[in-house]
Each structure stands twice: as structure tokens, then as C-alpha cells.
Design an enzyme around this catalytic site. Sequence first.
Site, PDB file in Angstrom:
ATOM      1  CB  SER A 118      -0.882   0.054   1.254  1.00  0.00           C
ATOM      2  OG  SER A 118      -1.730  -1.038   1.322  1.00  0.00           O
TER       3      SER A 118
ATOM      4  CG  HIS B 132      -1.621   0.423  -4.573  1.00  0.00           C
ATOM      5  ND1 HIS B 132      -2.291   1.620  -4.494  1.00  0.00           N
ATOM      6  CD2 HIS B 132      -1.900  -0.230  -3.416  1.00  0.00           C
ATOM      7  CE1 HIS B 132      -2.935   1.690  -3.338  1.00  0.00           C
ATOM      8  NE2 HIS B 132      -2.718   0.575  -2.672  1.00  0.00           N
TER       9      HIS B 132
ATOM     10  CD  GLU C 146      -2.189   4.233  -7.459  1.00  0.00           C
ATOM     11  OE1 GLU C 146      -1.791   5.395  -7.484  1.00  0.00           O
ATOM     12  OE2 GLU C 146      -2.540   3.657  -6.405  1.00  0.00           O
TER      13      GLU C 146
ATOM     14  CG  ASN D 247      -3.523   5.400  -0.711  1.00  0.00           C
ATOM     15  OD1 ASN D 247      -4.674   5.635  -0.377  1.00  0.00           O
ATOM     16  ND2 ASN D 247      -3.023   4.177  -0.739  1.00  0.00           N
TER      17      ASN D 247
HETATM   18  N1  NAD Z   1      -6.463  -4.312   2.510  1.00  0.00           N
HETATM   19  C1  NAD Z   1      -6.409  -3.328   1.604  1.00  0.00           C
HETATM   20  O1  NAD Z   1      -7.361  -2.561   1.422  1.00  0.00           O
HETATM   21  C2  NAD Z   1      -5.179  -3.179   0.736  1.00  0.00           C
HETATM   22  C3  NAD Z   1      -5.261  -2.410  -0.442  1.00  0.00           C
HETATM   23  C4  NAD Z   1      -4.128  -2.317  -1.262  1.00  0.00           C
HETATM   24  C5  NAD Z   1      -2.948  -2.946  -0.888  1.00  0.00           C
HETATM   25  N2  NAD Z   1      -2.893  -3.679   0.277  1.00  0.00           N
HETATM   26  C6  NAD Z   1      -1.631  -4.354   0.618  1.00  0.00           C
HETATM   27  O2  NAD Z   1      -1.722  -5.714   0.229  1.00  0.00           O
HETATM   28  C7  NAD Z   1      -0.934  -6.512   1.114  1.00  0.00           C
HETATM   29  C8  NAD Z   1      -1.816  -7.574   1.735  1.00  0.00           C
HETATM   30  O3  NAD Z   1      -2.846  -6.960   2.453  1.00  0.00           O
HETATM   31  P1  NAD Z   1      -4.168  -7.755   2.888  1.00  0.00           P
HETATM   32  O4  NAD Z   1      -5.150  -6.714   3.309  1.00  0.00           O
HETATM   33  O5  NAD Z   1      -4.521  -8.754   1.860  1.00  0.00           O
HETATM   34  O6  NAD Z   1      -3.620  -8.505   4.203  1.00  0.00           O
HETATM   35  P2  NAD Z   1      -4.132  -9.878   4.852  1.00  0.00           P
HETATM   36  O7  NAD Z   1      -3.668  -9.867   6.251  1.00  0.00           O
HETATM   37  O8  NAD Z   1      -5.596 -10.090   4.579  1.00  0.00           O
HETATM   38  O9  NAD Z   1      -3.349 -11.007   4.037  1.00  0.00           O
HETATM   39  C9  NAD Z   1      -1.960 -11.212   4.144  1.00  0.00           C
HETATM   40  C10 NAD Z   1      -1.692 -12.694   3.944  1.00  0.00           C
HETATM   41  O10 NAD Z   1      -0.278 -12.888   3.849  1.00  0.00           O
HETATM   42  C11 NAD Z   1      -0.009 -14.121   4.487  1.00  0.00           C
HETATM   43  N3  NAD Z   1       1.440 -14.183   4.792  1.00  0.00           N
HETATM   44  C12 NAD Z   1       2.104 -13.572   5.793  1.00  0.00           C
HETATM   45  N4  NAD Z   1       3.427 -13.867   5.716  1.00  0.00           N
HETATM   46  C13 NAD Z   1       3.586 -14.669   4.631  1.00  0.00           C
HETATM   47  C14 NAD Z   1       4.695 -15.304   4.022  1.00  0.00           C
HETATM   48  N5  NAD Z   1       5.926 -15.159   4.514  1.00  0.00           N
HETATM   49  N6  NAD Z   1       4.483 -16.069   2.925  1.00  0.00           N
HETATM   50  C15 NAD Z   1       3.251 -16.217   2.420  1.00  0.00           C
HETATM   51  N7  NAD Z   1       2.144 -15.637   2.956  1.00  0.00           N
HETATM   52  C16 NAD Z   1       2.308 -14.882   4.050  1.00  0.00           C
HETATM   53  C17 NAD Z   1      -0.919 -14.145   5.697  1.00  0.00           C
HETATM   54  O11 NAD Z   1      -1.075 -15.453   6.217  1.00  0.00           O
HETATM   55  C18 NAD Z   1      -2.204 -13.573   5.093  1.00  0.00           C
HETATM   56  O12 NAD Z   1      -3.041 -14.584   4.560  1.00  0.00           O
HETATM   57  C19 NAD Z   1      -0.316  -5.549   2.124  1.00  0.00           C
HETATM   58  O13 NAD Z   1       0.962  -5.178   1.691  1.00  0.00           O
HETATM   59  C20 NAD Z   1      -1.289  -4.382   2.089  1.00  0.00           C
HETATM   60  O14 NAD Z   1      -0.691  -3.182   2.526  1.00  0.00           O
HETATM   61  C21 NAD Z   1      -3.993  -3.816   1.080  1.00  0.00           C
END
Ligand code: NAD
Length: 300
Positions: free
Chosen positions: A112, A133, A145, A184
Site C-alpha cells: 500500500s 497497487h 497503479e 493515496n
Molecule cells: N487491505 C487493503 O485494502 C489493501 C489495499 C491495497 C494494498 N494492500 C496491501 O496488500 C498486502 C496484503 O494486504 P491484505 O489486506 O490482503 O492482508 P491480509 O492480512 O488479509 O493477508 C496477508 C496474507 O499474507 C499471508 N502471509 C504472511 N506472511 C507470509 C509469508 N511469509 N508467505 C506467504 N504468505 C504470508 C498471511 O497469512 C495472510 O493470509 C499488504 O501489503 C497491504 O498493505 C492492502
Amino acid sequence: MTKARIAVVGAGLMGHGIAQVFALAGHDVTITDSAAKNLATVQSRIAANLRDLGDDERAVSRVTPCADLAEAVREADYVVEAVLEDLPLKQKLFSDIERHVRPDTILASNTSVIPITSIMQGLKQRERALGTHWWNPPFLVPLVEVIETQWTAPNVIAWAMVLHQTAGKKPAHVKKDVPGFIGNRLQHALWREAISLVEQGICDAQTVDDVVKASFGRRLPVLGPLENADLVGTDLTLAIHEIVLPAIDSRPEPSPYLKSLVAEKKLGFKTGEGFRKWSPDEQAALRAKVMRFLKSMHDR
Ligand SMILES: NC(=O)c1ccc[n+]([C@@H]2O[C@H](COP(=O)([O-])OP(=O)(O)OC[C@H]3O[C@@H](n4cnc5c(N)ncnc54)[C@H](O)[C@@H]3O)[C@@H](O)[C@H]2O)c1
């Protein structure tokens, strides 16, 4: 675009949705996660989303869960990472991934806010790395993005733009790896002023939201800010800026009012109060309203 082999690392909120979009577009997707329970439920979560949206449920058969990282990425043309927002974790993951993929496999992070440059600096071949992104939920919000670093090869950006475009997304090329990318930066410029209006006692939080939703928010899906500036005239925009810009918040740090809410554990939905109070019913109603609206836009 020809069918690609895509590996998604992280099967959480974003990862499962990203896998869903690529599978629906006809690509073969492997997905891996370090938490067994998240991997075990990934296909059922994708199937439920597809059903809910009226999309072809058979797409889920193109998503293969795989517990082993090396196996998940070995055959991939493209790897996209969506694990926790943690720089050392992401750096270590990409260094592991690079040991298992082909030299021409393209590597992307869905961070993010962490600079792509920081995540990818340790790679041996940094020209194959970029940021992509997505916005939540990935299967309903169109924008992706596509972020270029100082090392990214032009053909890598071009390939990623086509990949997302042909998967039904709206890719936007971010030519410099700046914090917040484009979306953002714009969003939080607005939030800074929104918080400041409340902090100064000019209005309450609900009024800020009412004003946005009942005025320029109505036009935003079809009229971007610079289209709007051209529509009213750059001369009028300049005249407005001469008066308004000196008056609006330009502090280069988070608002003291926001900090005080956090210190008082007024964390929003998760504690029942943030800028406003939220009962469980009000929270559910707002979440449902947002999903209904996004789905109605998706159907068009
Ligand atoms: N939630 C949002 O709105 C959003 C929007 C854009 C970008 N993001 C970004 O996307 C990424 C994921 O966010 P999310 O909301 O899906 O989080 P989330 O917590 O729902 O999912 C993250 C997943 O990664 C897994 N994980 C952790 N360590 C790991 C590893 N070493 N190997 C494999 N899997 C592993 C976890 O078990 C979990 O299932 C982050 O970088 C976040 O900043 C999130």
C-alpha cells in the site's frame, strides 16, 4: 494477451481477490500462503465471490493452492506478492522468490505505502521488478497503479499494463516511485483537510462527509479534478487557489486531533468510535451500502 502463469503470494483479503481476477481472465494461477487455514479456504472464498457477482464459477478451477513457495513460483511468468505490510518480510520473500524463478519472471509487490525501491533493492535483477497497487476489493475497484522504479525495464511496465488491462482492470502508470503513489496521495490530501475542518470547529465529522457526498463526490466517478479544472477554466482555478490555498491545511505531519483520537482508543469501527460513534448495526449498514454501490458500478 496470451495465457500467463501467475503466482500470487499471500491468500488474504487482497491476494485471493487478485487471484480471482486473473483466473477469471483465463490465466493459470497458483497461490501460496504461510498460514495453512488461509490457503485451505482460498478456493471457497473465490467461488463465493464469483457466485455473488454472477461471474463464471468455473474460473476457480484455474486457481491452484500450493503450500510450498518454491513450487508455487517455479513455473511462473509473473509473481505478485500480497503478504503483510512489513518491509523486512517483503524483502526476504523477494530474495527467496528470486532464487526459485526464471531469469525473465516479472516480480510485483502490492504494497500500500512501502516504496517499491526499498522492497526490491536487494534483488539481483532489479529491472524485472515493479509495484502493482490494487484497491479493495480487487474484483470490484478497477484501478491498479503500475509503479515504475528507477531500475524497472520499459518492457516490464508495458507487459504489466497489458496484463491488467486485458484482465478488465484500469491500470495507471506511475512513473516515479513516490510515497502514496497517485491514488493515496490524492485521497489523503483530502483527508488531511477533512480532519482539519473538524479540528478547527468549522463543522462536525458527519457534515464533512455529507458535504463531500452531496457535492463534488457526486461528479467524481465521471469528472476527475483536472477535467473539472479545465471545465471551469484554469484562470478561475488560479483565482480560487490564490484565496483558498493559503487557508487550507498544509502541515507536513499527522493532525494532533487524529493523534488524540488514537491515544484515546477512538479507533473507528473496531472500538465503536472514531470521528463518530458507530453501533454494530450502523457499521454493518455502511459496509453493505459500499458493497452494493460498488457492485452496481461493476454491473455497468
Ligand atoms: N487491505 C487493503 O485494502 C489493501 C489495499 C491495497 C494494498 N494492500 C496491501 O496488500 C498486502 C496484503 O494486504 P491484505 O489486506 O490482503 O492482508 P491480509 O492480512 O488479509 O493477508 C496477508 C496474507 O499474507 C499471508 N502471509 C504472511 N506472511 C507470509 C509469508 N511469509 N508467505 C506467504 N504468505 C504470508 C498471511 O497469512 C495472510 O493470509 C499488504 O501489503 C497491504 O498493505 C492492502
